[in-house]
Design a protein around this motif. Sequence first.
Motif, PDB file in Angstrom:
ATOM      1  N   LEU A  96       0.952  -0.839   0.012  1.00 18.38           N
ATOM      2  CA  LEU A  96       0.595  -0.300   0.247  1.00 18.38           C
ATOM      3  C   LEU A  96       0.976   0.962   0.357  1.00 18.38           C
ATOM      4  CD1 LEU A  96      -2.896  -1.173   2.340  1.00 18.38           C
ATOM      5  CD2 LEU A  96      -3.278  -0.613   0.206  1.00 18.38           C
ATOM      6  N   ARG A  97       0.855   2.390  -0.839  1.00 20.95           N
ATOM      7  CA  ARG A  97       1.587   3.515  -1.304  1.00 20.95           C
ATOM      8  C   ARG A  97       0.200   4.750  -1.420  1.00 20.95           C
ATOM      9  NH1 ARG A  97       6.448   1.222  -5.023  1.00 20.95           N
ATOM     10  NH2 ARG A  97       7.016  -0.521  -3.501  1.00 20.95           N
ATOM     11  N   GLU A  98       1.237   5.493  -1.126  1.00 22.11           N
ATOM     12  CA  GLU A  98       0.597   6.632  -0.981  1.00 22.11           C
ATOM     13  C   GLU A  98       1.809   7.691  -2.278  1.00 22.11           C
ATOM     14  OE1 GLU A  98      -0.049   9.709   1.625  1.00 22.11           O
ATOM     15  OE2 GLU A  98      -1.481   8.187   2.892  1.00 22.11           O
ATOM     16  N   VAL A  99       0.768   7.476  -3.895  1.00 19.73           N
ATOM     17  CA  VAL A  99       1.297   7.876  -4.807  1.00 19.73           C
ATOM     18  C   VAL A  99       1.060   9.640  -4.938  1.00 19.73           C
ATOM     19  CG1 VAL A  99       1.181   8.261  -7.382  1.00 19.73           C
ATOM     20  CG2 VAL A  99       0.966   6.232  -5.478  1.00 19.73           C
ATOM     21  N   TYR A 100       2.118  10.210  -5.243  1.00 22.96           N
ATOM     22  CA  TYR A 100       2.168  11.833  -5.275  1.00 22.96           C
ATOM     23  C   TYR A 100       3.071  11.767  -6.488  1.00 22.96           C
ATOM     24  CZ  TYR A 100       0.952  12.381  -0.778  1.00 22.96           C
ATOM     25  OH  TYR A 100       0.256  12.564   0.614  1.00 22.96           O
ATOM     26  N   GLN A 101       1.751  13.263  -7.545  1.00 24.66           N
ATOM     27  CA  GLN A 101       2.438  13.135  -8.786  1.00 24.66           C
ATOM     28  C   GLN A 101       2.553  14.660  -9.134  1.00 24.66           C
ATOM     29  OE1 GLN A 101      -0.238  11.099 -11.177  1.00 24.66           O
ATOM     30  NE2 GLN A 101       1.368   9.144 -12.503  1.00 24.66           N
ATOM     31  N   THR A 102       3.902  15.007  -9.667  1.00 22.06           N
ATOM     32  CA  THR A 102       3.800  16.294 -10.287  1.00 22.06           C
ATOM     33  C   THR A 102       4.228  16.948 -11.551  1.00 22.06           C
ATOM     34  OG1 THR A 102       6.484  16.420  -9.847  1.00 22.06           O
ATOM     35  CG2 THR A 102       4.630  17.035  -7.701  1.00 22.06           C
ATOM     36  N   GLU A 103       4.762  17.759 -12.117  1.00 19.77           N
ATOM     37  CA  GLU A 103       5.109  17.736 -13.522  1.00 19.77           C
ATOM     38  C   GLU A 103       6.635  17.008 -13.627  1.00 19.77           C
ATOM     39  OE1 GLU A 103       4.250  21.432 -15.235  1.00 19.77           O
ATOM     40  OE2 GLU A 103       2.513  21.894 -14.449  1.00 19.77           O
ATOM     41  N   LYS A 104       6.947  17.495 -12.859  1.00 22.09           N
ATOM     42  CA  LYS A 104       9.172  16.296 -13.160  1.00 22.09           C
ATOM     43  C   LYS A 104       8.791  15.113 -12.542  1.00 22.09           C
ATOM     44  CE  LYS A 104      10.266  20.969 -12.520  1.00 22.09           C
ATOM     45  NZ  LYS A 104      11.454  21.513 -11.175  1.00 22.09           N
ATOM     46  N   GLU A 105       7.610  14.602 -11.664  1.00 19.46           N
ATOM     47  CA  GLU A 105       8.259  13.480 -11.004  1.00 19.46           C
ATOM     48  C   GLU A 105       7.147  12.643 -10.441  1.00 19.46           C
ATOM     49  OE1 GLU A 105      11.248  13.155  -7.813  1.00 19.46           O
ATOM     50  OE2 GLU A 105      10.438  15.056  -7.043  1.00 19.46           O
ATOM     51  N   THR A 106       7.257  11.329 -10.106  1.00 11.13           N
ATOM     52  CA  THR A 106       6.610  10.966  -9.404  1.00 11.13           C
ATOM     53  C   THR A 106       6.822  10.351  -7.919  1.00 11.13           C
ATOM     54  OG1 THR A 106       4.787  10.027 -11.588  1.00 11.13           O
ATOM     55  CG2 THR A 106       4.785   8.764  -9.104  1.00 11.13           C
ATOM     56  N   GLN A 107       5.939  10.206  -7.005  1.00 15.14           N
ATOM     57  CA  GLN A 107       6.902   9.396  -5.835  1.00 15.14           C
ATOM     58  C   GLN A 107       5.827   9.099  -5.076  1.00 15.14           C
ATOM     59  OE1 GLN A 107       7.195  13.541  -3.142  1.00 15.14           O
ATOM     60  NE2 GLN A 107       9.376  14.003  -4.219  1.00 15.14           N
ATOM     61  N   TYR A 108       6.617   8.061  -4.621  1.00 12.74           N
ATOM     62  CA  TYR A 108       5.737   7.046  -2.914  1.00 12.74           C
ATOM     63  C   TYR A 108       6.220   7.035  -2.009  1.00 12.74           C
ATOM     64  CZ  TYR A 108       4.828   5.047  -8.395  1.00 12.74           C
ATOM     65  OH  TYR A 108       4.793   4.238  -9.463  1.00 12.74           O
ATOM     66  N   PHE A 109       5.377   6.915  -1.110  1.00 11.90           N
ATOM     67  CA  PHE A 109       5.247   6.863   0.609  1.00 11.90           C
ATOM     68  C   PHE A 109       4.873   5.305   0.675  1.00 11.90           C
ATOM     69  CE2 PHE A 109       5.663  11.161  -0.971  1.00 11.90           C
ATOM     70  CZ  PHE A 109       6.662  11.565   0.173  1.00 11.90           C
ATOM     71  N   GLY A 110       5.572   4.038   1.084  1.00 16.29           N
ATOM     72  CA  GLY A 110       5.043   3.313   1.355  1.00 16.29           C
ATOM     73  C   GLY A 110       4.705   3.196   3.273  1.00 16.29           C
ATOM     74  N   MET A 111       3.483   2.306   2.879  1.00 10.61           N
ATOM     75  CA  MET A 111       2.502   2.703   4.699  1.00 10.61           C
ATOM     76  C   MET A 111       2.530   0.725   4.827  1.00 10.61           C
ATOM     77  SD  MET A 111      -0.592   4.929   4.046  1.00 10.61           S
ATOM     78  CE  MET A 111      -0.554   4.471   1.611  1.00 10.61           C
ATOM     79  N   ASP A 112       2.473  -0.022   4.345  1.00 11.30           N
ATOM     80  CA  ASP A 112       2.121  -1.702   4.056  1.00 11.30           C
ATOM     81  C   ASP A 112       2.943  -2.509   3.117  1.00 11.30           C
ATOM     82  OD1 ASP A 112       2.174  -3.373   6.187  1.00 11.30           O
ATOM     83  OD2 ASP A 112       0.252  -3.385   6.447  1.00 11.30           O
TER      84      ASP A 112
END
Length: 161
Positions: A68-84
């Motif tokens: 499970l991850r929270e996904v944050y997308q910007t114009e330049k990149e995609t960031q994933y923050f893991g939860m479990d």
Amino acid sequence: MKVRFCRWYNAVLTALLSMLGYGCSSSEDPLDMYGAPVEYGAPHADYIVKGQVTDETGTPVQGIKTSLREVYQTEKETQYFGMDSIQTNEFGNYQLKYVGMPDIRTKLVIEDIDGEANGGEFLSDTLDVNFDNATQTGKGDGKWYGGVYEITQDVKLKKKP
């Protein structure tokens, strides 16, 4: 002139602060002011995301990493923050826990991390966690805690070409 301005400024400031202080110290009961007890915290619930990972033929696949991850997308990149995260068992089953409120950025990420070991190499997949299909399995406390909800999300993986 400068002294006169400072005295005027101090008088206005004193009057404003007096009124604000008076409003904050009203004798109303804080429990009745908003119709509910005033508490510090945020609404939340426990979400259990579970399911089975199979290949295209319906055979359960062991050793697949589900996250499970929270996904944050910007114009330049995609960031994933893991939860479990957890690997599927011999029946292809997984169960993950998410504590919070439903968020459209929450994704289920499926990755083959063992290569050919369990029936071939599979393509990774990313799915939205569908909080609308959650079923309540445990009651909340009637305040900030909303209870326990389960979401079943089965996954069919495609083999790498």
